[in-house]
Design a protein around this motif. Sequence first.
Motif, PDB file in Angstrom:
ATOM      1  N   PRO A 581      44.601  68.673 -40.060  1.00 49.91           N
ATOM      2  CA  PRO A 581      46.045  68.812 -40.252  1.00 49.91           C
ATOM      3  C   PRO A 581      46.874  67.970 -39.287  1.00 49.91           C
ATOM      4  O   PRO A 581      47.927  67.453 -39.668  1.00 49.91           O
ATOM      5  N   VAL A 582      46.388  67.833 -38.054  1.00 49.79           N
ATOM      6  CA  VAL A 582      47.200  67.103 -37.075  1.00 49.79           C
ATOM      7  C   VAL A 582      47.088  65.589 -37.302  1.00 49.79           C
ATOM      8  O   VAL A 582      48.101  64.882 -37.348  1.00 49.79           O
ATOM      9  N   VAL A 583      45.846  65.118 -37.473  1.00 51.77           N
ATOM     10  CA  VAL A 583      45.657  63.668 -37.666  1.00 51.77           C
ATOM     11  C   VAL A 583      46.310  63.234 -38.972  1.00 51.77           C
ATOM     12  O   VAL A 583      46.982  62.197 -39.040  1.00 51.77           O
ATOM     13  N   GLU A 584      46.162  64.058 -40.001  1.00 47.60           N
ATOM     14  CA  GLU A 584      46.770  63.710 -41.288  1.00 47.60           C
ATOM     15  C   GLU A 584      48.289  63.624 -41.160  1.00 47.60           C
ATOM     16  O   GLU A 584      48.913  62.677 -41.625  1.00 47.60           O
ATOM     17  N   ALA A 585      48.857  64.623 -40.461  1.00 48.99           N
ATOM     18  CA  ALA A 585      50.312  64.619 -40.297  1.00 48.99           C
ATOM     19  C   ALA A 585      50.749  63.385 -39.519  1.00 48.99           C
ATOM     20  O   ALA A 585      51.763  62.762 -39.836  1.00 48.99           O
ATOM     21  N   LEU A 587      49.270  60.468 -39.407  1.00 46.65           N
ATOM     22  CA  LEU A 587      49.147  59.279 -40.256  1.00 46.65           C
ATOM     23  C   LEU A 587      50.316  59.214 -41.229  1.00 46.65           C
ATOM     24  O   LEU A 587      50.911  58.163 -41.439  1.00 46.65           O
ATOM     25  N   THR A 588      50.646  60.371 -41.803  1.00 51.81           N
ATOM     26  CA  THR A 588      51.727  60.391 -42.781  1.00 51.81           C
ATOM     27  C   THR A 588      53.048  60.026 -42.129  1.00 51.81           C
ATOM     28  O   THR A 588      53.817  59.240 -42.663  1.00 51.81           O
ATOM     29  N   SER A 589      53.274  60.589 -40.924  1.00 52.06           N
ATOM     30  CA  SER A 589      54.591  60.370 -40.339  1.00 52.06           C
ATOM     31  C   SER A 589      54.748  58.965 -39.788  1.00 52.06           C
ATOM     32  O   SER A 589      55.834  58.419 -39.768  1.00 52.06           O
ATOM     33  N   SER A 590      53.619  58.370 -39.327  1.00 55.10           N
ATOM     34  CA  SER A 590      53.772  57.024 -38.771  1.00 55.10           C
ATOM     35  C   SER A 590      53.563  55.968 -39.849  1.00 55.10           C
ATOM     36  O   SER A 590      53.600  54.784 -39.586  1.00 55.10           O
ATOM     37  N   GLY A 591      53.288  56.456 -41.060  1.00 53.19           N
ATOM     38  CA  GLY A 591      53.040  55.510 -42.142  1.00 53.19           C
ATOM     39  C   GLY A 591      51.774  54.728 -41.878  1.00 53.19           C
ATOM     40  O   GLY A 591      51.650  53.565 -42.226  1.00 53.19           O
ATOM     41  N   GLY A 592      50.822  55.380 -41.233  1.00 50.02           N
ATOM     42  CA  GLY A 592      49.544  54.718 -40.975  1.00 50.02           C
ATOM     43  C   GLY A 592      49.552  54.084 -39.618  1.00 50.02           C
ATOM     44  O   GLY A 592      50.605  53.773 -39.060  1.00 50.02           O
ATOM     45  N   ALA A 596      44.208  48.913 -35.169  1.00 48.49           N
ATOM     46  CA  ALA A 596      42.860  48.989 -35.733  1.00 48.49           C
ATOM     47  C   ALA A 596      42.918  48.990 -37.254  1.00 48.49           C
ATOM     48  O   ALA A 596      43.731  49.674 -37.869  1.00 48.49           O
ATOM     49  N   ARG A 597      42.053  48.233 -37.801  1.00 49.46           N
ATOM     50  CA  ARG A 597      42.015  48.107 -39.242  1.00 49.46           C
ATOM     51  C   ARG A 597      41.165  49.234 -39.796  1.00 49.46           C
ATOM     52  O   ARG A 597      40.043  49.443 -39.366  1.00 49.46           O
ATOM     53  N   THR A 598      41.686  50.018 -40.682  1.00 43.98           N
ATOM     54  CA  THR A 598      40.855  51.047 -41.265  1.00 43.98           C
ATOM     55  C   THR A 598      40.737  50.821 -42.752  1.00 43.98           C
ATOM     56  O   THR A 598      41.671  50.362 -43.404  1.00 43.98           O
ATOM     57  N   GLY A 599      39.556  51.146 -43.257  1.00 44.51           N
ATOM     58  CA  GLY A 599      39.306  50.958 -44.669  1.00 44.51           C
ATOM     59  C   GLY A 599      40.187  51.857 -45.504  1.00 44.51           C
ATOM     60  O   GLY A 599      40.436  51.620 -46.676  1.00 44.51           O
ATOM     61  N   SER A 600      40.653  52.947 -44.852  1.00 51.35           N
ATOM     62  CA  SER A 600      41.415  53.914 -45.610  1.00 51.35           C
ATOM     63  C   SER A 600      42.846  53.451 -45.818  1.00 51.35           C
ATOM     64  O   SER A 600      43.613  54.119 -46.488  1.00 51.35           O
ATOM     65  N   GLY A 601      43.202  52.285 -45.242  1.00 49.64           N
ATOM     66  CA  GLY A 601      44.606  51.893 -45.330  1.00 49.64           C
ATOM     67  C   GLY A 601      45.416  52.868 -44.512  1.00 49.64           C
ATOM     68  O   GLY A 601      45.123  53.088 -43.358  1.00 49.64           O
ATOM     69  N   GLU A 602      46.410  53.486 -45.134  1.00 45.29           N
ATOM     70  CA  GLU A 602      47.301  54.343 -44.385  1.00 45.29           C
ATOM     71  C   GLU A 602      47.005  55.819 -44.582  1.00 45.29           C
ATOM     72  O   GLU A 602      47.706  56.644 -44.045  1.00 45.29           O
ATOM     73  N   ARG A 603      46.033  56.120 -45.398  1.00 49.41           N
ATOM     74  CA  ARG A 603      45.873  57.512 -45.804  1.00 49.41           C
ATOM     75  C   ARG A 603      44.718  58.189 -45.095  1.00 49.41           C
ATOM     76  O   ARG A 603      43.744  57.555 -44.709  1.00 49.41           O
ATOM     77  N   PHE A 604      44.823  59.489 -44.975  1.00 50.01           N
ATOM     78  CA  PHE A 604      43.730  60.255 -44.395  1.00 50.01           C
ATOM     79  C   PHE A 604      42.614  60.389 -45.430  1.00 50.01           C
ATOM     80  O   PHE A 604      42.868  60.707 -46.587  1.00 50.01           O
ATOM     81  N   VAL A 605      41.396  60.161 -45.002  1.00 48.94           N
ATOM     82  CA  VAL A 605      40.269  60.264 -45.917  1.00 48.94           C
ATOM     83  C   VAL A 605      39.674  61.668 -45.821  1.00 48.94           C
ATOM     84  O   VAL A 605      39.238  62.075 -44.751  1.00 48.94           O
ATOM     85  N   ALA A 606      39.685  62.382 -46.936  1.00 48.70           N
ATOM     86  CA  ALA A 606      39.146  63.739 -46.943  1.00 48.70           C
ATOM     87  C   ALA A 606      37.622  63.691 -46.952  1.00 48.70           C
ATOM     88  O   ALA A 606      37.029  62.774 -47.512  1.00 48.70           O
ATOM     89  N   ASN A 607      37.000  64.672 -46.311  1.00 48.84           N
ATOM     90  CA  ASN A 607      35.539  64.721 -46.268  1.00 48.84           C
ATOM     91  C   ASN A 607      35.017  66.132 -46.507  1.00 48.84           C
ATOM     92  O   ASN A 607      35.677  67.106 -46.183  1.00 48.84           O
TER      93      ASN A 607
END
Length: 872
Positions: A581-585, A587-592, A596-607
Amino acid sequence: MMQQYFALKREAEGCLLFYRMGDFFELFFDDARQAAAILDIALTSRGEHDGEPVAMCGVPVHAAEGYLARLIKAGCRVAIAEQVETPEEAKKRGGYKALVAREIVRFVTAGTLTEEALLEPRRANVLAAVCELRGTIGIAACDISTGRMELEECTPESAGAALARLGASELVAPEEWDAAPEAAVARPRHDFASDEGEARLKSLHGVATLDGFGNFTRAMLAAAGGLVAYLDHVGRGTLPFLQPPVARTGHATMAMDEATRSSLEILSSQQGGRAGSLIAAVDRCVTGAGARQLADDLGAPLLDRSAIEARLALVHWLHDDPLLRADLRGVLRALPDIGRALGRIVAGRGSPRDLGQIRDGLAEARRIRDFLSAKPDRPALLEALLPAMGGHGALVDLLQRALVPSPPTERSQGSFIAQGYDAALDELREISGNARRAIAALEGRYRAETGIAALKIKHNGVLGYFIEVPAKHGDILMAADSGFTHRQTMAGAVRFNSLGLHEEAGRIAEAGGHALAAEEAHFEDLTARVVEARLLIADTAAALARIDVAAGQAERAAEGGWCRPQITDDNSLAIEAGRHPVVEAALTSSGGKSGARTGSGERFVANDCVLSPDDRLWLIGGPNMGGKSTFLRQNALIVVLAQAGGYVPADRATIGLVDKLFSRVGASDNLARGRSTFMVEMVETAAILAQAGERSFVVLDEVGRGTSTYDGLALAWAVVEAVHSGNKSRCLFATHYHELSRLAESCEALSLHHVRAREWRGELVLLHELADGPADRSYGLAVAKLAGVPKAVVTRARSVLDRLEQARSETGGIAAGLGDLPLFAAAASAVHDERVDPVRQQLDLLDVDALSPREALEMLYSLKRLTTEREP
Ligand code: ADP
């Protein structure tokens, strides 16, 4: 004066003494030095004592609250010594040079605050007492701002976790007790007597036995005795609001020790604030009381399935009806904090405004009850809460009739009792109203009579009412037969009195005095009525808070697409598409994240995370920054959220109740806590191995990292084996030690997983995606490059790595067992240079915090010299 000061200072028992002198509170000696430093105010001196000037500083009385707040925040306790007689009274008593009598009227300490301005609205303020009785630990805790009190007994081993859950802002313990927590205020041993504690609680609640409240052990009662005695001391004999105590047994809530709480950042982040914590990411409560209840819930997740289901059902009901939820939250938002208003009123520090808050809060509670009662399919928990919200008809009615719409905070000025409530009071007001009108009429008459248009009737605190004319007209009124008597000559004006004005002013003063006395009497009466109803009001406050929590949880769930977890009694844990919940929030608020380049782009990857008795330990590898820690913690947080009775950030979740939750971070990941020692890591790991069981959930992040590679791998290996075969807990273990993969061969309930990464055109792409099987390699160099380590260093590392890998293939494979780790033998020689590197040695020995800026600079020069000496 010094004699009086020293007597009071002794009575203050280690608190800073605020010594009232006129409009200031003064501090002297060390108190002054300490306070001046904390408050950043001027340190002066006054007179001499033992031949030394006396250090002094002061704060104005009207601004004292702000200064107090800062001192309390800085960990001080303060005793307030007030003047308890006027200088005139002192003179009458002891002659011209008599000293005004002063007494300590109260103590202000972090755990005993009730003032709105000094409390954080969304945080409970807990005072706790802890003591030992025949080998067991008793803990008593209360939040006097709302009156909540609970007693607990635990073993010496679990005392730390119990105190961690409470998060007390002030702790008291018996003096001369070796095991007393470091920060505890020492109190006399005899305060912690169980029979005394029991007697105090009985008389406090007017009962012959405490059995009606729960089962309390001697240790609990001893702690309660210490707590109540301290409150008595701090309140100078007036006890604050205390509800009947609740017995808390260790079996009702999930055990989480201090290290787990801080590593999961449940109520505060590792930086210390609320920002970045779980609660900050979850809290959608619209009232302070709701937020406090939520913090309580998250700090003490439940173990009782039906209690969890009851909370979940309420969240569900509100989740599935967005309109109802919006309406409800709209009304809740306007609610005053009646729990805290009540705390102030019962403690004798209430104001008319607090009475007004009780009135409005209770009236609103009744409306909310009516509103919710009209809805169909109400869940059981709501049904149980509704009665507590409607029982105050007579009291609400009384307060509504008695008080003006917005009563003031200041009670000494009156004007808070409504017109029409008390005929006698209305009459007094009528008299002073008439007199005021008469005075206004006098002004007109005097103007006409004297012909001075600028004549005015004014009022001030010193003269009362007076007539004022500009200086140039003064003579007219000075005339002997004018009917005016001279009172004062100012620079530009002259002031007079007259018989008529004197009479009317007298009427106002007299009626005003009587009116004030009448209002004061009403205040006492209304306060008594509220105090009488205190338990019911506290229940109402608790019910409203619980509803706010559920509505907030429902709101959060709707916002984030969270799901209702299934709670089971087995040892499974199946989370589909879980999120942090914290990391996702973030990512959402900073627009990614940038950088560092992440494969997920700007979104949180669910697992997903699926553990069961025969696949209960997941070993997770993959590159640094790949998302291992995030995955570990998100699953632990989902368990906390679920057992606290809320929805969870996942598509689906089945959670077999977790009795104890452990989370540890390897030492090198843990520098932010300022305890970088490997020792701490091992102590914490030892605690897990000693306590975790089959129903527990253990999350270990890079454990074994804080020592040399060789030791670290060996320890990590042994810890995984022990958790797997000894504790048999559900466990997620993140590691960058490739070699641990071999454990899959000997541990049948262990499986291998990794966070995926890819190198694409020479760049590392972190996918943050969990996959089955071991990590193919560590990507350490790629991460280093990503992090901006200079190219030359990465190239050099690459060549060392090649040598190592060559050594590995020559010795025929990786670790075959712990006694024989050829890779590391090779590694040891390959990195030998580094081990004896004098620069490194120097750095290892360095205590950065202990350096002055100048020493730091010198150290830099010396390090620089070392490197140049070594260079060929
Ligand atoms: P590791 O423990 O493997 O070193 P972390 O869990 O600390 O990695 O993650 C590093 C960063 O990657 C996080 O701060 C976050 O920004 C990002 N991250 C981690 N997991 C995810 C995910 N599932 N989706 C998107 N970004 C993630």
